[in-house]
Design a protein around this motif. Structure first.
Motif, PDB file in Angstrom:
ATOM      1  N   THR A  48       1.015  -0.906   0.079  1.00 27.81           N
ATOM      2  CA  THR A  48       0.402   0.182   0.438  1.00 27.81           C
ATOM      3  C   THR A  48       0.960   1.466  -0.331  1.00 27.81           C
ATOM      4  OG1 THR A  48      -1.817  -1.256   1.318  1.00 27.81           O
ATOM      5  CG2 THR A  48      -1.724   1.516   1.371  1.00 27.81           C
ATOM      6  N   GLN A  49       0.344   2.843  -0.746  1.00 24.57           N
ATOM      7  CA  GLN A  49       1.808   3.848  -1.138  1.00 24.57           C
ATOM      8  C   GLN A  49       0.582   4.639  -0.540  1.00 24.57           C
ATOM      9  OE1 GLN A  49       4.977   3.266  -3.756  1.00 24.57           O
ATOM     10  NE2 GLN A  49       5.029   1.825  -2.347  1.00 24.57           N
ATOM     11  N   LYS A  50       0.600   5.197   0.085  1.00 22.63           N
ATOM     12  CA  LYS A  50       0.309   6.881   0.866  1.00 22.63           C
ATOM     13  C   LYS A  50       0.739   7.825  -0.402  1.00 22.63           C
ATOM     14  CE  LYS A  50       0.485   5.926   5.766  1.00 22.63           C
ATOM     15  NZ  LYS A  50       1.139   6.309   6.774  1.00 22.63           N
ATOM     16  N   ILE A  51      -0.359   8.563  -1.142  1.00 23.96           N
ATOM     17  CA  ILE A  51      -0.092   9.179  -2.132  1.00 23.96           C
ATOM     18  C   ILE A  51      -0.832  10.650  -1.958  1.00 23.96           C
ATOM     19  CG2 ILE A  51       1.005   7.412  -3.923  1.00 23.96           C
ATOM     20  CD1 ILE A  51      -2.728   8.300  -4.886  1.00 23.96           C
ATOM     21  N   SER A  52      -0.243  11.902  -2.766  1.00 23.43           N
ATOM     22  CA  SER A  52      -1.390  12.997  -2.198  1.00 23.43           C
ATOM     23  C   SER A  52      -2.302  13.019  -3.125  1.00 23.43           C
ATOM     24  CB  SER A  52      -0.391  14.149  -2.614  1.00 23.43           C
ATOM     25  OG  SER A  52       0.067  14.369  -4.077  1.00 23.43           O
ATOM     26  N   LEU A  53      -3.349  14.079  -3.389  1.00 24.93           N
ATOM     27  CA  LEU A  53      -4.335  13.923  -4.347  1.00 24.93           C
ATOM     28  C   LEU A  53      -4.067  13.926  -5.632  1.00 24.93           C
ATOM     29  CD1 LEU A  53      -7.199  13.654  -5.167  1.00 24.93           C
ATOM     30  CD2 LEU A  53      -7.761  16.103  -4.272  1.00 24.93           C
ATOM     31  N   LYS A  77      -4.096  10.394   0.384  1.00 23.57           N
ATOM     32  CA  LYS A  77      -4.246  11.985   0.991  1.00 23.57           C
ATOM     33  C   LYS A  77      -5.302  13.397   0.926  1.00 23.57           C
ATOM     34  CE  LYS A  77      -1.688  15.283   4.134  1.00 23.57           C
ATOM     35  NZ  LYS A  77      -0.032  14.893   5.153  1.00 23.57           N
ATOM     36  N   PHE A  78      -6.290  13.292   1.403  1.00 15.98           N
ATOM     37  CA  PHE A  78      -6.863  14.252   0.557  1.00 15.98           C
ATOM     38  C   PHE A  78      -6.709  15.765   1.850  1.00 15.98           C
ATOM     39  CE2 PHE A  78      -9.426  11.237  -0.915  1.00 15.98           C
ATOM     40  CZ  PHE A  78     -10.055  11.557  -1.936  1.00 15.98           C
ATOM     41  N   PRO A  79      -6.951  17.155   0.644  1.00 11.00           N
ATOM     42  CA  PRO A  79      -6.140  18.276   1.678  1.00 11.00           C
ATOM     43  C   PRO A  79      -7.232  18.297   2.871  1.00 11.00           C
ATOM     44  CG  PRO A  79      -6.988  18.727  -0.472  1.00 11.00           C
ATOM     45  CD  PRO A  79      -6.972  17.003  -0.928  1.00 11.00           C
ATOM     46  N   PRO A  80      -7.226  18.711   4.367  1.00  9.16           N
ATOM     47  CA  PRO A  80      -8.181  19.034   5.028  1.00  9.16           C
ATOM     48  C   PRO A  80      -9.426  20.042   4.518  1.00  9.16           C
ATOM     49  CG  PRO A  80      -6.121  19.910   5.740  1.00  9.16           C
ATOM     50  CD  PRO A  80      -5.656  19.268   4.682  1.00  9.16           C
TER      51      PRO A  80
END
Length: 349
Positions: free
Chosen positions: A266-271, A330-333
């Motif tokens: 599983t990779q963490k990536i930005s929107l 990762k969605f922007p807050p």
């Protein structure tokens, strides 16, 4: 300390061999399941515990380990390698750590009872000494049956009333987990296992011996795979030694999880990366570096599949499962009003 065997047999810790025999004879007769048909479940449990206590306390080596380490010391607690003595235990020691796993497996309670009374009447001939089927004459042949004051076959619980087998009883298998890393299961490896057990000479006397067992871990083996070494347990009169069974267990991996023959990462990536494209870099279990460009839009359930980069197939290691890449986006807050307007305009186009 677990079960207090001295309390079970109702003897002092200084009890001699004769004291143990007297206590066992009295309690085994009292709690034999055939003598307690209306309370058989409780009787079976007490009879088993009485037999186990007698087996341990009547054996000097087992008793020494029990006196020092208690029931846990006999039944699997990790002990220092020089603790006590081999006793009746079998232990395993992996080559990558000092821990020694000791296992004491109680004998069958009925076997201990039959051995103790020598297949002759423990009831002083009350079962009919003149009868050809009485216990007073001892066991005559493998099909012998015995009467008792209980009114039934005293040894019926040995085999549900069937004639007793003339062959030795096979001890229950001794199982031990064999932890392996995902790298070891991917590439294959060899593990050396040191075991200590007791063997019997022609006179029936036992002596401790040590052996080194070699286990060849094949590429692709899965959790639950069993490796059996026949009859490597302790030897004792009238009992075929137990098989030693090692069961493959997978250690947790910091990057990959396994699903059958597939590997999952599983990779963490930005929107922004999810929408515009992303290149992932992954180091495989055999040390190769993979560069995988992803041009598709990555949504929360998206999965990139890389063929033949999973685990080897056990029956044909030249074949491999797939590498499945999942994504944690990762969605922007929060977004400003200007950013929201820009996103709407962009997506509307």
């Amino acid at each position: 300390m677990g079960v207090d065997y001295y309390k079970v047999l109702q003897v002092d810790k200084s009890a001699k061999d004769d004291d143990l025999k007297k206590a066992y004879r009295k309690l085994a007769m009292k709690w034999h399941p055939d003598k307690n048909p209306n309370n058989k479940k409780e009787a079976e449990a007490k009879f088993k515990q009485i037999s186990e206590a007698y087996e341990v306390l009547s054996d000097p080596q087992k008793r020494a380990i029990y006196d020092q380490y208690g029931e846990d010391g006999l039944k699997g607690q990790v002990l220092p390698p020089d603790a006590g003595g081999p006793g009746g235990a079998t232990y395993f020691q992996t080559g990558d750590g000092p821990n020694v796993f000791r296992t004491f497996n109680p004998r069958n309670a009925n076997d201990i009872f039959a051995e103790f009374f020598g297949f002759s009447s423990p009831f002083g001939g009350m079962g009919g000494g003149s009868s050809g089927s009485s216990m007073g004459g001892g066991m005559r042949g493998s099909g012998a049956r015995f009467n008792s004051v209980f009114g039934d076959d005293i040894f019926s619980s040995f085999g549900d009333g069937r004639p007793m087998s003339s062959g030795p009883r096979k001890a229950a298998p001794i199982e031990s987990p064999l932890p392996c890393s995902l790298e070891e299961l991917y590439k294959g490896t060899t593990k050396k296992m040191k075991i200590s057990r007791e063997i019997a000479d022609a006179s029936g006397r036992t002596m401790p011996v040590e052996e080194i067992l070699t286990i060849d871990i094949k590429p692709g083996w899965k959790k639950g795979t069993k490796i059996t070494f026949p009859e490597k347990g302790n030897e004792q009169p009238g009992v075929t030694p137990a098989d030693l069974v090692f069961i493959i267990d997978e250690k947790p991996h910091p990057v990959f999880t396994r699903d059958g023959n597939d590997l999952i990462v599983t990779q963490k990536i930005s929107l922004a990366d999810a929408l515009t494209g992303y290149t992932t870099h992954i180091t495989t279990l055999d040390g190769r570096n993979l560069t995988i460009p992803i041009t598709n839009v990555i949504h929360p359930n998206y999965e990139e599949v890389v063929p033949r980069e999973g685990m080897p197939v056990p029956k044909d290691p030249s074949r491999k499962g797939n590498l499945r890449i999942k994504f944690n986006i990762k969605f922007p807050p929060r977004l400003t009003a200007e950013q929201k307007a820009g996103v709407k305009k962009l997506l509307a186009a």
